[in-house]
Scaffold this motif. Structure first.
Motif, PDB file in Angstrom:
ATOM      1  N   SER A   8      52.430 -22.573 -33.848  1.00  0.00           N
ATOM      2  CA  SER A   8      53.120 -23.968 -34.270  1.00  0.00           C
ATOM      3  C   SER A   8      54.664 -24.112 -33.568  1.00  0.00           C
ATOM      4  O   SER A   8      54.950 -25.212 -33.710  1.00  0.00           O
ATOM      5  CB  SER A   8      53.205 -23.791 -35.623  1.00  0.00           C
ATOM      6  OG  SER A   8      54.094 -22.713 -36.113  1.00  0.00           O
ATOM      7  N   ALA A   9      55.053 -23.001 -32.716  1.00  0.00           N
ATOM      8  CA  ALA A   9      56.182 -23.242 -32.014  1.00  0.00           C
ATOM      9  C   ALA A   9      56.298 -24.309 -31.077  1.00  0.00           C
ATOM     10  O   ALA A   9      55.283 -24.337 -30.283  1.00  0.00           O
ATOM     11  CB  ALA A   9      56.933 -22.129 -31.509  1.00  0.00           C
ATOM     12  N   ALA A  10      57.269 -25.105 -30.776  1.00  0.00           N
ATOM     13  CA  ALA A  10      57.143 -26.153 -29.869  1.00  0.00           C
ATOM     14  C   ALA A  10      57.884 -25.864 -28.646  1.00  0.00           C
ATOM     15  O   ALA A  10      58.427 -26.631 -27.725  1.00  0.00           O
ATOM     16  CB  ALA A  10      57.880 -27.349 -30.677  1.00  0.00           C
ATOM     17  N   GLU A  11      58.050 -24.600 -28.493  1.00  0.00           N
ATOM     18  CA  GLU A  11      58.774 -23.896 -27.253  1.00  0.00           C
ATOM     19  C   GLU A  11      60.165 -24.648 -26.856  1.00  0.00           C
ATOM     20  O   GLU A  11      60.155 -25.337 -25.908  1.00  0.00           O
ATOM     21  CB  GLU A  11      57.933 -23.816 -26.133  1.00  0.00           C
ATOM     22  CG  GLU A  11      56.594 -23.225 -26.441  1.00  0.00           C
ATOM     23  CD  GLU A  11      56.789 -21.450 -26.541  1.00  0.00           C
ATOM     24  OE1 GLU A  11      57.902 -21.266 -26.226  1.00  0.00           O
ATOM     25  OE2 GLU A  11      55.959 -20.913 -27.203  1.00  0.00           O
ATOM     26  N   PRO A  12      61.121 -24.604 -27.838  1.00  0.00           N
ATOM     27  CA  PRO A  12      62.258 -25.345 -27.694  1.00  0.00           C
ATOM     28  C   PRO A  12      62.874 -24.849 -26.211  1.00  0.00           C
ATOM     29  O   PRO A  12      63.816 -25.637 -25.768  1.00  0.00           O
ATOM     30  CB  PRO A  12      63.161 -25.080 -28.899  1.00  0.00           C
ATOM     31  CG  PRO A  12      62.599 -23.903 -29.565  1.00  0.00           C
ATOM     32  CD  PRO A  12      61.210 -24.092 -29.275  1.00  0.00           C
ATOM     33  N   GLN A  13      62.811 -23.458 -25.916  1.00  0.00           N
ATOM     34  CA  GLN A  13      63.314 -23.114 -24.641  1.00  0.00           C
ATOM     35  C   GLN A  13      62.917 -23.895 -23.523  1.00  0.00           C
ATOM     36  O   GLN A  13      63.547 -23.743 -22.316  1.00  0.00           O
ATOM     37  CB  GLN A  13      63.025 -21.577 -24.451  1.00  0.00           C
ATOM     38  CG  GLN A  13      61.697 -21.244 -24.322  1.00  0.00           C
ATOM     39  CD  GLN A  13      61.129 -20.806 -25.566  1.00  0.00           C
ATOM     40  OE1 GLN A  13      61.238 -21.393 -26.528  1.00  0.00           O
ATOM     41  NE2 GLN A  13      60.176 -19.801 -25.470  1.00  0.00           N
ATOM     42  N   GLU A  26      44.410 -28.769 -25.011  1.00  0.00           N
ATOM     43  CA  GLU A  26      44.552 -27.372 -25.746  1.00  0.00           C
ATOM     44  C   GLU A  26      45.890 -27.365 -26.692  1.00  0.00           C
ATOM     45  O   GLU A  26      46.086 -26.180 -27.333  1.00  0.00           O
ATOM     46  CB  GLU A  26      44.988 -26.301 -24.526  1.00  0.00           C
ATOM     47  CG  GLU A  26      43.936 -25.949 -23.688  1.00  0.00           C
ATOM     48  CD  GLU A  26      44.505 -25.089 -22.641  1.00  0.00           C
ATOM     49  OE1 GLU A  26      43.613 -23.939 -22.673  1.00  0.00           O
ATOM     50  OE2 GLU A  26      45.342 -25.021 -21.859  1.00  0.00           O
ATOM     51  N   GLY A  27      46.169 -28.555 -27.180  1.00  0.00           N
ATOM     52  CA  GLY A  27      47.127 -28.674 -28.286  1.00  0.00           C
ATOM     53  C   GLY A  27      48.537 -28.518 -27.705  1.00  0.00           C
ATOM     54  O   GLY A  27      48.783 -28.266 -26.638  1.00  0.00           O
ATOM     55  N   PHE A  35      50.812 -27.068 -24.436  1.00  0.00           N
ATOM     56  CA  PHE A  35      51.215 -28.053 -23.315  1.00  0.00           C
ATOM     57  C   PHE A  35      52.739 -27.288 -23.017  1.00  0.00           C
ATOM     58  O   PHE A  35      53.138 -27.224 -21.699  1.00  0.00           O
ATOM     59  CB  PHE A  35      51.754 -29.268 -23.821  1.00  0.00           C
ATOM     60  CG  PHE A  35      52.438 -30.171 -22.977  1.00  0.00           C
ATOM     61  CD1 PHE A  35      52.097 -30.798 -21.911  1.00  0.00           C
ATOM     62  CD2 PHE A  35      53.584 -30.507 -23.650  1.00  0.00           C
ATOM     63  CE1 PHE A  35      52.773 -31.550 -21.060  1.00  0.00           C
ATOM     64  CE2 PHE A  35      54.487 -31.278 -22.835  1.00  0.00           C
ATOM     65  CZ  PHE A  35      53.943 -31.801 -21.543  1.00  0.00           C
ATOM     66  N   PHE A  36      53.589 -27.080 -23.908  1.00  0.00           N
ATOM     67  CA  PHE A  36      54.829 -26.263 -23.620  1.00  0.00           C
ATOM     68  C   PHE A  36      54.888 -25.013 -22.952  1.00  0.00           C
ATOM     69  O   PHE A  36      55.430 -24.728 -21.851  1.00  0.00           O
ATOM     70  CB  PHE A  36      55.595 -26.278 -24.936  1.00  0.00           C
ATOM     71  CG  PHE A  36      56.058 -27.497 -25.453  1.00  0.00           C
ATOM     72  CD1 PHE A  36      57.396 -28.107 -24.961  1.00  0.00           C
ATOM     73  CD2 PHE A  36      55.606 -28.014 -26.521  1.00  0.00           C
ATOM     74  CE1 PHE A  36      57.615 -29.232 -25.626  1.00  0.00           C
ATOM     75  CE2 PHE A  36      56.000 -29.211 -27.106  1.00  0.00           C
ATOM     76  CZ  PHE A  36      57.163 -29.790 -26.529  1.00  0.00           C
ATOM     77  N   LEU A  45      55.418 -29.503 -14.233  1.00  0.00           N
ATOM     78  CA  LEU A  45      56.283 -30.746 -14.385  1.00  0.00           C
ATOM     79  C   LEU A  45      57.404 -30.793 -13.299  1.00  0.00           C
ATOM     80  O   LEU A  45      57.764 -31.495 -12.684  1.00  0.00           O
ATOM     81  CB  LEU A  45      57.029 -30.920 -15.812  1.00  0.00           C
ATOM     82  CG  LEU A  45      55.989 -31.432 -16.913  1.00  0.00           C
ATOM     83  CD1 LEU A  45      56.684 -31.640 -18.167  1.00  0.00           C
ATOM     84  CD2 LEU A  45      54.932 -32.560 -16.557  1.00  0.00           C
ATOM     85  N   VAL A  46      57.753 -29.625 -13.086  1.00  0.00           N
ATOM     86  CA  VAL A  46      59.007 -29.151 -12.172  1.00  0.00           C
ATOM     87  C   VAL A  46      58.249 -29.480 -10.816  1.00  0.00           C
ATOM     88  O   VAL A  46      58.850 -30.096  -9.985  1.00  0.00           O
ATOM     89  CB  VAL A  46      59.533 -28.021 -12.126  1.00  0.00           C
ATOM     90  CG1 VAL A  46      60.478 -27.712 -11.124  1.00  0.00           C
ATOM     91  CG2 VAL A  46      60.254 -27.827 -13.540  1.00  0.00           C
ATOM     92  N   PHE A  47      57.070 -29.114 -10.615  1.00  0.00           N
ATOM     93  CA  PHE A  47      56.413 -29.134  -9.314  1.00  0.00           C
ATOM     94  C   PHE A  47      56.049 -30.679  -9.026  1.00  0.00           C
ATOM     95  O   PHE A  47      56.449 -31.257  -7.999  1.00  0.00           O
ATOM     96  CB  PHE A  47      55.161 -28.424  -9.268  1.00  0.00           C
ATOM     97  CG  PHE A  47      54.117 -29.056  -8.210  1.00  0.00           C
ATOM     98  CD1 PHE A  47      54.407 -28.753  -6.647  1.00  0.00           C
ATOM     99  CD2 PHE A  47      53.003 -29.482  -8.404  1.00  0.00           C
ATOM    100  CE1 PHE A  47      53.653 -29.101  -5.702  1.00  0.00           C
ATOM    101  CE2 PHE A  47      52.085 -29.873  -7.424  1.00  0.00           C
ATOM    102  CZ  PHE A  47      52.493 -29.843  -5.931  1.00  0.00           C
ATOM    103  N   LEU A  48      55.791 -31.238 -10.050  1.00  0.00           N
ATOM    104  CA  LEU A  48      55.577 -32.874  -9.838  1.00  0.00           C
ATOM    105  C   LEU A  48      56.795 -33.510  -9.488  1.00  0.00           C
ATOM    106  O   LEU A  48      56.830 -34.442  -8.880  1.00  0.00           O
ATOM    107  CB  LEU A  48      55.001 -33.539 -11.217  1.00  0.00           C
ATOM    108  CG  LEU A  48      53.603 -32.926 -11.505  1.00  0.00           C
ATOM    109  CD1 LEU A  48      53.081 -33.607 -12.776  1.00  0.00           C
ATOM    110  CD2 LEU A  48      52.402 -33.187 -10.363  1.00  0.00           C
TER     111      LEU A  48
END
Length: 310
Positions: A241-246, A182-183, A187-188, A195-198
């Motif tokens: 286009s934001a990489a979701e830096p938060q 999905e780009g 992903f972010f 990822l926290v669950f993993l």
């Protein structure tokens, strides 16, 4: 200081939510979990007690039918469920017994509702793995891990389903060439909870679904998707286009677990010098690693995606 301000009724920053509802955004509802973490770090039990009080107030409002209706329901619940599970786990010894029981019963209902949603909706795990599926799997997984062994409900069976969905997500939403289908922006957004669950699954059971699936390849893909003119990623169709830096905790996890050159290069290029600003300082601590020298390159060939470019 944050924990003292959040638990002091005289402080203008006293944390007292006026609504208790399901939310997917992680930082909006994470304050109670951060208070419980503050107790682990400082041995001050009042932080966890306040966390348990707030989480129990959420528990009174959330139940089975909030989760069991359709895929979006447990997806939208991902942030709230993760908060409640972490409060229950990190603050267990200090939470008032009545609050602990309320949180536990709510987490069991959340897990039951999410499980029944997956079963009744017949989500095609192997072919349809959008961001909502990842969020819903994390909701199911976090709730199960928190209460496993403390309920007569079939929590182990429910957890097995969460692991199954996460495994499929890690090998279908991400392909063998590391691309997230999905780009990068999604992903972010979509995988911020799973990822926290993993990580929680690995520490609880030893099962490493981050390192053992294509999830581990995502940093390689993101290196190619990072725009050369700034901290943005190339959008795909409807994504931003934001990489979701938060959501920098995601790369805190990657740095800690993979210790790869690509993860380090992305960490340095996606995020500013202040790696953990006030709104996410505590949440990054479980995966904190000291900063390293600047990485000049991610060490990946252009020819992987751009034939003939070296």
């Amino acid at each position: 200081d944050d924990c003292r301000r959040w638990t002091d009724p005289r402080s203008p920053d006293y944390y007292a939510p006026t609504t208790y509802e399901l939310q997917q955004d992680r930082y909006v509802v994470m304050t109670p979990a951060l208070l419980a973490l503050g107790t682990l770090l400082s041995d001050e039990p009042s932080y966890a007690r306040r966390a348990g009080e707030v989480a129990a107030a959420y528990a009174e409002k959330i139940g089975y039918h909030d989760l069991s209706r359709y895929l979006a329901a447990p997806a939208y619940s991902a942030g709230t469920t993760m908060m409640m599970a972490l409060v229950y786990d990190w603050g267990y010894a200090h939470i008032e017994p009545s609050h602990r029981e309320a949180i536990r019963e709510s987490l069991v209902e959340i897990a039951a509702g999410a499980y029944d949603m997956f079963e009744s909706e017949r989500v095609i795990y192997g072919k349809w793995a959008p961001n909502w599926t990842a969020m819903a799997a994390s909701t199911l997984g976090h709730a199960c891990l928190a209460v496993i062994g403390e309920s007569i409900a079939p929590v182990r069976k429910w957890l097995n389903l969460a692991q199954h969905v996460a495994l499929i997500q890690g090998n279908s939403a991400v392909d063998r060439d590391s691309a997230f289908h999905e780009g990068s922006a999604y992903f972010f957004y979509g995988d911020q909870h799973i990822l926290v669950f993993l990580e929680a699954l690995r520490t609880a059971t030893g099962d490493d679904l981050l390192g053992g699936t294509n999830f581990a390849r995502v940093p390689d893909y993101l290196c190619y998707m990072l725009a050369p003119w700034g901290r943005e990623v190339f959008p795909i169709k409807y994504s931003g286009s934001a990489a979701e830096p938060q959501n920098r905790h995601m790369f805190a996890i990657y740095r800690d677990r993979l210790n790869s050159q690509t993860s380090e290069w992305l960490w340095q290029n996606l995020y500013p010098q202040d790696k953990f600003p006030p709104f996410c300082q505590l949440f990054g601590l479980p995966w904190f690693r000291p900063e390293t020298k600047p990485a000049a390159t991610p060490g990946l060939p252009l020819a992987k995606w751009f034939p003939g470019e070296g």
